[in-house]
Design an enzyme around this catalytic site. Structure first.
Site, PDB file in Angstrom:
ATOM      1  N   GLY A 185      24.776  20.803   2.317  1.00  0.00           N
ATOM      2  CA  GLY A 185      25.426  22.072   2.162  1.00  0.00           C
ATOM      3  C   GLY A 185      24.768  22.959   1.193  1.00  0.00           C
ATOM      4  O   GLY A 185      25.487  24.035   0.811  1.00  0.00           O
ATOM      5  N   ALA A 199      20.576  17.955   7.100  1.00  0.00           N
ATOM      6  CA  ALA A 199      21.014  18.625   5.809  1.00  0.00           C
ATOM      7  C   ALA A 199      19.901  19.646   5.089  1.00  0.00           C
ATOM      8  O   ALA A 199      18.679  19.197   5.180  1.00  0.00           O
ATOM      9  CB  ALA A 199      21.711  17.442   4.748  1.00  0.00           C
ATOM     10  N   GLY A 200      20.553  20.593   4.663  1.00  0.00           N
ATOM     11  CA  GLY A 200      19.538  21.344   3.637  1.00  0.00           C
ATOM     12  C   GLY A 200      19.026  22.701   4.544  1.00  0.00           C
ATOM     13  O   GLY A 200      18.785  23.592   3.734  1.00  0.00           O
ATOM     14  N   LYS A 233      26.487   8.169  13.455  1.00  0.00           N
ATOM     15  CA  LYS A 233      25.691   8.655  12.123  1.00  0.00           C
ATOM     16  C   LYS A 233      26.099   7.970  10.906  1.00  0.00           C
ATOM     17  O   LYS A 233      27.217   8.117  10.457  1.00  0.00           O
ATOM     18  CB  LYS A 233      25.871  10.098  12.019  1.00  0.00           C
ATOM     19  CG  LYS A 233      25.280  10.649  10.804  1.00  0.00           C
ATOM     20  CD  LYS A 233      25.369  12.126  10.725  1.00  0.00           C
ATOM     21  CE  LYS A 233      25.287  12.442   9.340  1.00  0.00           C
ATOM     22  NZ  LYS A 233      25.355  13.897   8.749  1.00  0.00           N
ATOM     23  N   ASN A 272      25.176  21.755   9.964  1.00  0.00           N
ATOM     24  CA  ASN A 272      26.693  22.074  10.127  1.00  0.00           C
ATOM     25  C   ASN A 272      27.008  23.621   9.167  1.00  0.00           C
ATOM     26  O   ASN A 272      27.116  24.477   9.714  1.00  0.00           O
ATOM     27  CB  ASN A 272      27.275  20.926   9.312  1.00  0.00           C
ATOM     28  CG  ASN A 272      29.112  21.127   9.604  1.00  0.00           C
ATOM     29  OD1 ASN A 272      29.720  20.011   9.825  1.00  0.00           O
ATOM     30  ND2 ASN A 272      29.511  22.221   9.952  1.00  0.00           N
ATOM     31  N   THR A 273      26.622  23.405   7.838  1.00  0.00           N
ATOM     32  CA  THR A 273      27.213  24.381   6.821  1.00  0.00           C
ATOM     33  C   THR A 273      26.350  25.478   7.238  1.00  0.00           C
ATOM     34  O   THR A 273      26.734  26.580   7.075  1.00  0.00           O
ATOM     35  CB  THR A 273      26.977  24.071   5.356  1.00  0.00           C
ATOM     36  OG1 THR A 273      27.424  22.902   5.284  1.00  0.00           O
ATOM     37  CG2 THR A 273      27.430  25.032   4.532  1.00  0.00           C
TER      38      THR A 273
END
Lengths: 66, 261
Positions: free
Chosen positions: B164, B190-191, B103, B212-213
């Site tokens: 995040g 993301a987001g 990635k 992830n977050t």
């Protein structure tokens, strides 16, 4: 002799190989990768690769990340 | 989900369309449990100096998230130049015995973690030439997304919103335009903040979502991982099923004939 290990000055015996360095770092058998002066040194060459004073050595591993 | 609806990246087939990171968890047990609950097959890891993120008495991340069980996706998060990103990928390839799926993520600044597109394009070119299979984090610019595909990236991964941030997909129209033009998987990276965000991405027709977050920072990460797994599956099935048209006025579900009175 002194090398730069992961950004910090580090004292090593003269004629130390990468395997010696790995042992000194207590990383024997761990899943790591090593770069010397921005060149990857494959695992198969760690024993034969002799470090020189002033070498910039990066030893990395995988940690959590996104 | 049916077996024939697989996610294909660089010729490799995956049943799960949820890709997850391993950062920000309380400990490695929680990491392992959350990733198992997510059902993800592709799992991102970071590459760092051995004096960082290591407790001598703890097992290594790759002992817990085994490359034998998961497709490990090393990322270049934290790199701000093409040169550092390329070095990180080469170290990752050595670390993972020649594994060449990576990635690519080259960041612009610490406040936004927005991708630096100029450096990203340079790094992508070098990595593709060097034989890497590059899944690339980018902004939601359709022109850049197409360029990255044409350079040989195996998946293009536009942000839904800042890394995040948990703000969801802020510009679905751009993601739609990117998807319409794409010949490689488009994965929202993301987001995502909660399950409905993931479902929205999949309903739109994204090939997958990387997060992830949203899982790691939930009050109960393992439960959220399970929720995300279901959201991704529900969103994908809804996309395949094809939603009903939107109408301005009501349309009765019950027959109008035979009403008493």
């Amino acid at each position: 002799m002194q090398v730069e290990l992961n950004g910090a000055p580090t004292e090593l015996p003269d004629n130390a190989s990468l395997t010696d360095l790995i042992n000194q770092m207590d990383l024997a058998g761990k899943r790591i990768a090593i770069e010397v002066n921005e060149e990857i040194i494959p695992r198969s060459q760690h024993t034969s690769y002799m470090l020189t004073a002033g070498d910039k050595v990066e030893v990395v591993h995988a940690i959590g990340g996104g | 989900m049916s077996k024939d609806d697989a996610l294909v990246i660089a010729g490799q087939t995956f049943q799960s369309r949820l890709l997850v990171g391993t950062g920000k968890y309380k400990d490695l047990d929680e990491t392992r449990e959350a990733i198992e609950a997510s059902g993800a097959e592709i799992v991102t890891v970071a590459v760092r100096r051995t004096n960082i993120g290591q407790n001598a008495d703890e097992p290594n991340l790759l002992d817990v998230i085994s490359p034998d069980k998961y497709t490990i996706l090393p990322n270049t998060a934290g790199c701000y130049t093409a040169a550092d990103a390329v070095r990180t990928c080469r170290l990752a390839r050595e670390l993972l015995d020649g594994h060449d799926l990576v990635k690519l993520e080259v960041l612009g600044d610490q406040k936004t973690l927005y991708p630096n597109i100029v450096e990203t394009l340079q790094a992508a070119e070098t990595l593709v030439k060097d034989g890497f299979k590059v899944m690339v984090y980018t902004n939601d610019d359709p022109i850049v997304a197409k360029q990255l595909e044409e350079m040989g990236c195996v998946a293009v991964m536009p942000l839904g919103s800042l890394i995040g941030s948990g703000l969801g997909i802020l510009n679905p129209h751009n993601i739609q335009i990117i998807m319409e033009a794409a010949n490689v998987p488009i994965i929202v990276d993301a987001g995502v903040g909660t399950a409905s965000d993931a479902a929205v991405a999949m309903e739109m027709g994204c090939e997958g979502v990387l997060m992830n977050t949203a899982i790691a920072a939930a009050r109960n990460p393992v439960l959220m991982a399970s929720a995300m797994r279901k959201a991704i599956e529900a969103g994908r099935e809804a996309h395949l099923a094809g939603r009903m048209p939107r109408k301005k006025y009501a349309s009765a579900s019950s027959p109008l004939e035979g009403v008493i009175g």
